[in-house]
Enzyme design. Structure first.
Site, PDB file in Angstrom:
ATOM      1  N   ALA A 107      -2.300   1.258   2.435  1.00 15.57           N
ATOM      2  CA  ALA A 107      -2.866   0.153   1.658  1.00 15.57           C
ATOM      3  C   ALA A 107      -1.766  -0.539   0.861  1.00 15.57           C
ATOM      4  CB  ALA A 107      -3.954   0.676   0.727  1.00 15.57           C
ATOM      5  N   ARG A 151      -1.424  -1.242  -2.123  1.00 13.65           N
ATOM      6  CA  ARG A 151      -1.074  -0.688  -3.441  1.00 13.65           C
ATOM      7  C   ARG A 151      -0.036   0.438  -3.324  1.00 13.65           C
ATOM      8  NH1 ARG A 151      -6.196   0.849  -2.110  1.00 13.65           N
ATOM      9  NH2 ARG A 151      -6.658   3.098  -1.929  1.00 13.65           N
ATOM     10  N   TYR A 152       0.174   0.936  -2.095  1.00 11.73           N
ATOM     11  CA  TYR A 152       1.131   2.026  -1.899  1.00 11.73           C
ATOM     12  C   TYR A 152       2.475   1.557  -1.342  1.00 11.73           C
ATOM     13  CZ  TYR A 152      -3.113   4.854  -2.288  1.00 11.73           C
ATOM     14  OH  TYR A 152      -4.279   5.423  -2.730  1.00 11.73           O
ATOM     15  N   THR A 153       2.547   0.357  -0.839  1.00 15.94           N
ATOM     16  CA  THR A 153       3.770  -0.118  -0.184  1.00 15.94           C
ATOM     17  C   THR A 153       4.477  -1.164  -1.042  1.00 15.94           C
ATOM     18  OG1 THR A 153       2.461  -1.765   1.028  1.00 15.94           O
ATOM     19  CG2 THR A 153       2.893   0.341   2.130  1.00 15.94           C
TER      20      THR A 153
END
Length: 797
Positions: free
Chosen positions: A141, A143-145
């Site tokens: 997602a 928000r993680y990258t």
């Protein structure tokens, strides 16, 4: 739209008058729904074509890609190649909030693709985190990258500060965005593009940057160059993970000339090696066709191994890692021909793909609008070069304008320095900045811009050393301005500059080609029989048309069939042979035995392998195994075994079986042409029989010689076998070989009746036969018992 006239009472008239007045006051307009639908659909189509799906030929980007890169490049993010990464959620949020009013999922998907080194030949974004993999795994997602621009993507935007392209308001007019990016290299060809619009699509593969740059240089030097001449430099697509392009050269040229075509690509493979020793029993696939994921590919190969479709292949493993790159290892049996294994995989898996080439892109017309066009290779390069020439011209004009502004101020400094004492005296005696400016402009040949710069000058700048520096700067700026003016006046020098800058980008970011070229003839031709496991088998065929293979069968009664169904026949044969199914509508279907399912259950309907017409059913089935049915050569003068066919209306014919031995299409082959309302009720091989019984439903039996039945070399209607009453029909046929052979029928009372050859003598074909019962009728003819083959006693063929 006209209104209908109608009679209304006074209250109705008053109500409608008020409604009309409200409609008029609210600007409600009545229109035809067809014209309004047409108009709105056209607006939608134009929006998709120009604002979403198709790339611009100048910078090679679709709007969402361009906006993502612009957001990352501009302040406040400024995610340059030498800066830190930022959360992709922030990038997507800024893009959707200020520039691209669509879903954040679509924006993130586009951002992820810009960072995937297996999707883009030269990634435009550097990703940190899980951005998906060649195995087909989805990215994490947003928000993680995290992400930032690559150095090459900056080459698309570095010249924005020079006003090289037009800016336009964003969707809410709160900001501005570039209509196109000032690309320094032909990004459309280099990274390719794909998209589906309304009524059109684009599919352009990636190419090698060095090759494309050389083709651009050639086109600059020779504007009349043909596509064939440009192909001396651009050999063909260059995919991120390599692959082998096996499309013929003439087909590649036709695609580049017309803007449409396809490129056939195959994965590359080699014998595995341990040190210098070649391992004969292992093959390594080290590249796959563009857009193919290795995860589904491994599943495909695994399913083929499990289904025993390719017995030479033992196992498949994925040994891909960062050190060795893509590496799919195939374990094969000793003595296996590797070319044959790969030919099968190319035929049945995604190791061979056709990449559709459709060079549709948006091109600016004479009015500045973007229109979709299918472009040849030369047209794509020429459009980019024309745009690049205009971009360089605008950059030089901007730089020249800035130089002139600076020269103008420096000239003011030079004027004031020549009378510095007087100027200082005027400034001291003035009552303020405005008064000083007016007095200076009266005394010296200065304008407002120069005067304002002089008054803003810091005191230390009036030292002798600083004055000399300013005069040196003035001379340098004048020289630069003169050089730019000279460039702008010469198209030759301008094109030379364009060429030099293209070569600089290629020298910094270009690399070697990854995709090789080959020929479609370099791989062994696929031979299906080479991949079939030869074994003896039994094919069970049921009355309702279900089929299955069983390797051993002790008893017909023990095999599973569906409720209400029964076994029609059991065919022995080798998996290298075929089975011929004869349907009641006069069509024969020849199906390879290895394609029919091995099952301990019900099997599957024959309709999965043959196009049976509605109402048609299987009458009989015959194996082509030469151990059971004699085979003859194509050039032989003999016809071989004959088929005896009987129809419901009493017609009879014989036809050679040889023409049905080879596999047919799903539509089958005709073996009997039927009159309206007729159908085949009997079809079997003629063995050693000399006479036959024809039995009708009304209990009539006719015994005649097979020599009376003419042989047809192709499907026909045959001749009359038995003359039937209007309410009668042929129920069955029995071939008579031995004196003990007889006809067994079940009458309407459920009793079995036996009719021998002695009582019913041979008569002429076409007669009415003998009425065997005046009171009863025949319900069915008893079929001969199915004989099973004992494979343990048979010698392997």
């Amino acid at each position: 739209m006209a209104r209908r006239k109608s009679s209304r009472n006074s209250s109705e008239t008053s109500l409608f008058a008020k409604t009309d007045a409200l409609d008029h006051a609210g600007n409600v307009e009545y229109v035809a729904i067809s014209s309004e639908t047409r108009r709105r659909y056209l607006n939608y189509a134009l929006s998709v074509i120009s604002s979403r799906a198709l790339p611009d030929v100048r910078d090679g980007l679709k709007p969402v890609q361009r906006r993502i890169l612009y957001v990352m490049y501009k302040s406040p993010l400024s995610l340059r190649a030498d800066s830190k990464t930022r959360k992709c959620a922030k990038i997507c949020g800024d893009t959707t909030g200020s520039f691209h009013p669509h879903g954040d999922t679509a924006v993130y998907d586009a951002l992820v693709r810009l960072a995937q080194n297996f999707s883009l030949r030269y990634p435009l974004v550097i990703g940190q985190g899980n951005f998906g993999s060649i195995m087909g795994l989805r990215p994490a997602a947003s928000r993680y990258t995290e992400a930032k621009l690559s150095a090459l993507s900056e080459q698309l935007m570095n010249e924005l500060r020079y006003s090289t392209v037009d800016m336009r308001p964003t969707y809410d007019a709160a900001d501005e965005e570039p209509a196109v990016l000032p690309a320094r290299y032909p990004a459309l060809l280099v990274n390719g593009s794909s998209g589906i619009a309304v009524g059109m699509a684009t599919s352009i593969p990636p190419h090698n940057l060095n090759e494309v740059t050389k083709a651009c240089v050639q086109l600059i030097q020779n504007p009349d160059a043909t596509v064939a001449q440009l192909m001396k430099y651009i050999k063909g697509p260059d995919f991120p993970l390599g692959g082998r392009i096996v499309t013929e050269r003439k087909d590649v040229r036709a695609a580049y000339e017309t803007g449409k075509g396809s490129f056939k690509t195959r994965g590359e493979w080699r014998h595995d090696k341990e040190g210098k020793k070649e391992l004969k029993n292992r093959l390594v696939i080290y590249s796959v066709p563009y857009s193919v994921s290795t995860g589904p590919l491994l599943s495909e190969i695994g399913d083929l191994i499990e289904a025993r479709k390719i017995p030479q292949l033992v196992n498949v493993n994925d040994e891909t890692n960062e050190e060795n790159g893509l590496r799919i290892v195939l374990d094969i049996k000793p003595g296996t021909d590797p070319e044959a294994v790969m030919a099968f995989l190319f035929k049945h898996t995604n190791l061979e793909q056709n990449f559709s080439y459709n060079a549709t892109s948006l091109v600016p017309d004479d009015r500045g609008s973007l229109v979709p066009r299918v472009l040849s290779l030369k047209e794509m390069l020429q459009h980019f070069l024309d745009f690049r020439f205009d971009t360089v011209r605008r950059r030089l004009e901007f730089q020249l304008e800035q130089l002139r502004k600076r020269i103008h101020i420096l000239e003011g400094f030079a004027i004031i320095f020549d009378g510095l004492d007087l100027a200082l005296k005027i400034i001291r005696a003035s009552s303020g900045k405005k008064d000083a400016a007016e007095k200076l402009m009266k005394k010296f040949p200065l304008d407002e811009v120069q005067t304002d710069a002089i008054l803003e000058l810091q005191l230390y700048k009036i030292s002798q050393l600083e004055i000399d520096n300013i005069r040196e700067e003035l001379a340098d700026k004048r020289a630069q301005a003169a050089e730019i003016e000279k460039l702008l006046k010469s198209k030759t020098q301008m094109w030379k500059l364009v060429r030099t800058e293209l070569e600089e980008v290629a020298a910094e970011f270009g690399d070697k080609r990854r995709s090789d070229f080959g020929s479609a003839d370099e791989i062994a031709e696929y031979d299906p029989s080479a991949y079939i496991v030869k074994e003896n088998t039994n094919l069970v065929v049921t009355t309702d048309g279900w089929v299955k293979r069983v390797n051993s069968l002790q008893s017909v009664s023990k095999t599973r069939v569906r409720d209400g169904d029964s076994v029609l026949d059991v065919l022995p044969g080798s998996t290298l042979d075929n089975a011929v199914f004869f349907s009641s509508d006069g069509v024969a279907f020849t199906v390879p035995l290895d394609q029919l399912p091995v099952s301990s259950g019900y099997g599957e309907p024959l309709a999965k392998h043959a196009k049976l017409r509605d109402g048609a059913k299987v009458v009989s089935a015959i194996t082509t195994d030469p151990r059971f049915v004699e085979a003859v050569d194509d050039d032989s003068s003999e016809w071989g075994p004959l088929l005896l066919v009987g129809t419901r209306n009493g017609q009879v014919l014989t036809i050679p079986f040889h023409g049905f031995r080879l596999p047919s299409t799903k539509s089958g082959r005709k073996y009997c042409r039927l009159r309206a309302g007729d159908e085949v009720v009997y079809c079997q091989l003629v063995t050693e029989a000399e006479t036959v019984f024809f039995a009708s439903a009304n209990a009539r039996v006719l015994h005649f010689s097979l020599s009376d039945v003419p042989m047809l070399t192709a499907a026909g209607k045959g001749v009359r076998g038995i003359k039937l009453d209007p309410d009668d029909r042929l129920l069955g046929v029995v071939q008579l070989t031995r004196p003990s052979d007889c006809l067994r029928a079940i009458n309407s009372n459920g009793k079995e009746m036996v009719f021998g050859q002695q009582k019913y003598q041979v008569t002429s074909r076409g007669g009415r036969g003998v009425l065997t019962s005046k009171r009863g009728s025949f319900e069915s003819i008893v079929r001969p018992e199915i004989q099973l083959v004992d494979w343990s006693e048979m010698e392997e063929g």
